[in-house]
Design a protein around this motif. Sequence first.
Motif, PDB file in Angstrom:
ATOM      1  N   LEU A 257     114.366 -31.300 -17.849  1.00 39.05           N
ATOM      2  CA  LEU A 257     113.978 -29.915 -17.530  1.00 39.05           C
ATOM      3  C   LEU A 257     113.108 -29.262 -18.594  1.00 39.05           C
ATOM      4  N   ILE A 258     113.150 -29.767 -19.823  1.00 42.70           N
ATOM      5  CA  ILE A 258     112.280 -29.187 -20.851  1.00 42.70           C
ATOM      6  C   ILE A 258     111.598 -30.297 -21.662  1.00 42.70           C
ATOM      7  N   ASP A 259     110.546 -29.883 -22.366  1.00 40.01           N
ATOM      8  CA  ASP A 259     109.746 -30.805 -23.163  1.00 40.01           C
ATOM      9  C   ASP A 259     110.616 -31.565 -24.176  1.00 40.01           C
ATOM     10  N   ARG A 260     110.342 -32.841 -24.341  1.00 41.35           N
ATOM     11  CA  ARG A 260     111.135 -33.639 -25.302  1.00 41.35           C
ATOM     12  C   ARG A 260     110.966 -33.171 -26.742  1.00 41.35           C
ATOM     13  N   ASN A 261     109.834 -32.513 -27.035  1.00 38.71           N
ATOM     14  CA  ASN A 261     109.647 -31.980 -28.398  1.00 38.71           C
ATOM     15  C   ASN A 261     110.638 -30.869 -28.715  1.00 38.71           C
ATOM     16  N   ASP A 262     111.212 -30.303 -27.680  1.00 40.69           N
ATOM     17  CA  ASP A 262     112.199 -29.239 -27.882  1.00 40.69           C
ATOM     18  C   ASP A 262     113.630 -29.774 -27.800  1.00 40.69           C
ATOM     19  N   GLN A 263     113.775 -31.097 -27.881  1.00 45.99           N
ATOM     20  CA  GLN A 263     115.112 -31.693 -27.806  1.00 45.99           C
ATOM     21  C   GLN A 263     115.368 -32.601 -29.005  1.00 45.99           C
ATOM     22  N   LEU A 264     116.607 -32.630 -29.474  1.00 49.47           N
ATOM     23  CA  LEU A 264     117.015 -33.613 -30.484  1.00 49.47           C
ATOM     24  C   LEU A 264     118.137 -34.455 -29.906  1.00 49.47           C
ATOM     25  N   LEU A 265     117.924 -35.764 -29.956  1.00 48.08           N
ATOM     26  CA  LEU A 265     118.895 -36.708 -29.412  1.00 48.08           C
ATOM     27  C   LEU A 265     119.742 -37.234 -30.579  1.00 48.08           C
ATOM     28  N   LEU A 266     121.044 -36.977 -30.540  1.00 49.11           N
ATOM     29  CA  LEU A 266     121.898 -37.320 -31.689  1.00 49.11           C
ATOM     30  C   LEU A 266     122.210 -38.813 -31.762  1.00 49.11           C
ATOM     31  N   CYS A 267     122.223 -39.464 -30.605  1.00 51.33           N
ATOM     32  CA  CYS A 267     122.458 -40.913 -30.600  1.00 51.33           C
ATOM     33  C   CYS A 267     122.023 -41.466 -29.258  1.00 51.33           C
ATOM     34  N   THR A 268     121.724 -42.754 -29.264  1.00 53.20           N
ATOM     35  CA  THR A 268     121.549 -43.438 -27.985  1.00 53.20           C
ATOM     36  C   THR A 268     122.846 -44.206 -27.765  1.00 53.20           C
ATOM     37  N   LEU A 269     123.070 -44.753 -26.612  1.00 54.86           N
ATOM     38  CA  LEU A 269     124.362 -45.360 -26.268  1.00 54.86           C
ATOM     39  C   LEU A 269     125.457 -44.324 -26.495  1.00 54.86           C
ATOM     40  N   ASN A 270     126.709 -44.777 -26.581  1.00 52.60           N
ATOM     41  CA  ASN A 270     127.778 -43.776 -26.711  1.00 52.60           C
ATOM     42  C   ASN A 270     128.348 -43.776 -28.117  1.00 52.60           C
ATOM     43  N   ASP A 271     127.456 -43.816 -29.107  1.00 56.51           N
ATOM     44  CA  ASP A 271     127.894 -43.985 -30.482  1.00 56.51           C
ATOM     45  C   ASP A 271     128.152 -42.627 -31.133  1.00 56.51           C
ATOM     46  N   MET A 272     129.387 -42.159 -31.020  1.00 58.43           N
ATOM     47  CA  MET A 272     129.722 -40.816 -31.495  1.00 58.43           C
ATOM     48  C   MET A 272     129.748 -40.718 -33.025  1.00 58.43           C
ATOM     49  N   ASN A 273     129.893 -41.850 -33.725  1.00 59.86           N
ATOM     50  CA  ASN A 273     129.809 -41.790 -35.187  1.00 59.86           C
ATOM     51  C   ASN A 273     128.390 -41.462 -35.643  1.00 59.86           C
ATOM     52  N   THR A 274     127.420 -42.012 -34.947  1.00 58.19           N
ATOM     53  CA  THR A 274     126.024 -41.666 -35.243  1.00 58.19           C
ATOM     54  C   THR A 274     125.752 -40.209 -34.885  1.00 58.19           C
ATOM     55  N   ALA A 275     126.287 -39.773 -33.753  1.00 57.03           N
ATOM     56  CA  ALA A 275     126.124 -38.368 -33.362  1.00 57.03           C
ATOM     57  C   ALA A 275     126.701 -37.452 -34.448  1.00 57.03           C
ATOM     58  N   SER A 276     127.860 -37.834 -34.981  1.00 55.61           N
ATOM     59  CA  SER A 276     128.500 -37.044 -36.027  1.00 55.61           C
ATOM     60  C   SER A 276     127.617 -36.960 -37.272  1.00 55.61           C
ATOM     61  N   ARG A 277     127.049 -38.113 -37.636  1.00 51.21           N
ATOM     62  CA  ARG A 277     126.185 -38.169 -38.827  1.00 51.21           C
ATOM     63  C   ARG A 277     124.967 -37.266 -38.659  1.00 51.21           C
ATOM     64  N   ASN A 278     124.490 -37.088 -37.436  1.00 55.43           N
ATOM     65  CA  ASN A 278     123.232 -36.370 -37.205  1.00 55.43           C
ATOM     66  C   ASN A 278     123.401 -34.914 -36.784  1.00 55.43           C
ATOM     67  N   LEU A 279     124.636 -34.509 -36.424  1.00 56.31           N
ATOM     68  CA  LEU A 279     124.813 -33.194 -35.787  1.00 56.31           C
ATOM     69  C   LEU A 279     124.337 -32.023 -36.664  1.00 56.31           C
ATOM     70  N   TYR A 280     124.833 -31.924 -37.893  1.00 59.22           N
ATOM     71  CA  TYR A 280     124.481 -30.741 -38.700  1.00 59.22           C
ATOM     72  C   TYR A 280     123.004 -30.729 -39.065  1.00 59.22           C
ATOM     73  N   ALA A 281     122.424 -31.909 -39.318  1.00 57.80           N
ATOM     74  CA  ALA A 281     120.987 -31.962 -39.622  1.00 57.80           C
ATOM     75  C   ALA A 281     120.199 -31.437 -38.423  1.00 57.80           C
ATOM     76  N   ALA A 282     120.650 -31.788 -37.210  1.00 63.73           N
ATOM     77  CA  ALA A 282     119.981 -31.294 -35.998  1.00 63.73           C
ATOM     78  C   ALA A 282     120.123 -29.777 -35.896  1.00 63.73           C
ATOM     79  N   MET A 283     121.305 -29.254 -36.238  1.00 61.61           N
ATOM     80  CA  MET A 283     121.507 -27.796 -36.168  1.00 61.61           C
ATOM     81  C   MET A 283     120.637 -27.073 -37.196  1.00 61.61           C
TER      82      MET A 283
END
Length: 318
Positions: A257-283
């Motif tokens: 629904l919106i441009d990919r430049n306006d999105q940050l993907l925290l992880c591919t697959l279902n790797d929640m440890n990677t998502a955790s590592r990236n969450l605050y940097a994304a915020m």
Amino acid sequence: MQTITGNDIQYAAGLLKSGDIVAIPTETVYGLAADALNALAVAKIFEVKKRPAGNPLIVHIADIDRVHDYVANVPDDACKLMDAFCPGPLTILLPRNKRIPDVVTAGSDAVAIRIPGHPLTLDLLKLSGLALAAPSANISGYISPTKAVHVDKMLSGKIKYILDGGPCSKGIESTIVGFTDNMPVVYRAGAVSISDIEQVTGKRVTAPSQEVVTPGSRFKHYSPATPFIVADDIDTEIMKHTGLHIGVITYNIYTELIDRNDQLLLCTLNDMNTASRNLYAAMHDMDERNYDVIIARRFPQAGIGIALNDRLNRASNK
Ligand code: TXA
Ligand code: MG
């Protein structure tokens, strides 16, 4: 005051011993550290962070053997947890001894003890011989830092030194566990899960009663300046906000629904440890882009996802 970033633990130890405060890396988030036994040094942390005086600090130590230097007694279950998870992302509330100043515990008889799992900070703790009182190195209420540049953004000119240990490997704050009537109580979710604690102690974990939640959980936390919304279904949420400039934090797949430049993907697959590592940097990153609103996708409510959802909820102040 000029703020220097570097990896000189001798220099950091010298500053800390002379009563200065220093930002330090841990595997969870960066901390803002002072000699835990020096009440004047600890007071500087509260001033620089603008932290409410009633919110106590975690004391970081080099190894399990040092715990008796600061704690009156260690229950068997606490020993088991330390053996299993320390160094690591676990903080344990224990009865303090007289050496810990009131300013560290906000007057409470319990002190929060943690052995951080980061090699540079473990070396600093050993070299200095100090115990370090350290909250997360953000201005109170804002997003915790997971990189040295995040600390610099918030505290430049206010502290002398940022010890740079690279990006934090876990990315969210430690699990906080205490004991009531010999039963483990989890006060803050983190990378060490409730089932990890139940397995090691062989006891059921209970939730804290309303009166005894940790002081910190009363305050707004981890919040970007930009309005922040958490949703299971981000597409529906995006459609509710048409016409606004929206940033999206998500995982696995982009929304169409919106441009990919306006999105940050925290992880591919279902790797929640990677998502955790990236969450605050994304915020941090999203908050600098001047969106009208940031929409974050809620994580699966399991494992570390429980802790991540806790942080998202607090960021949205719901
Ligand atoms: O991963 C972490 O725990 C990071 C790194 C730097 O170690 N530290 C951290 O500190 O998150 P802070 O201050 O942002 O959060 C510590 C939480 C607060 O909610 C505080 O109220 C609680 O721990 N706490 C600290 N000492 C306590 C005590 N004696 N009794 C009850 N709660 C305590
Ligand atoms: Mg904090």
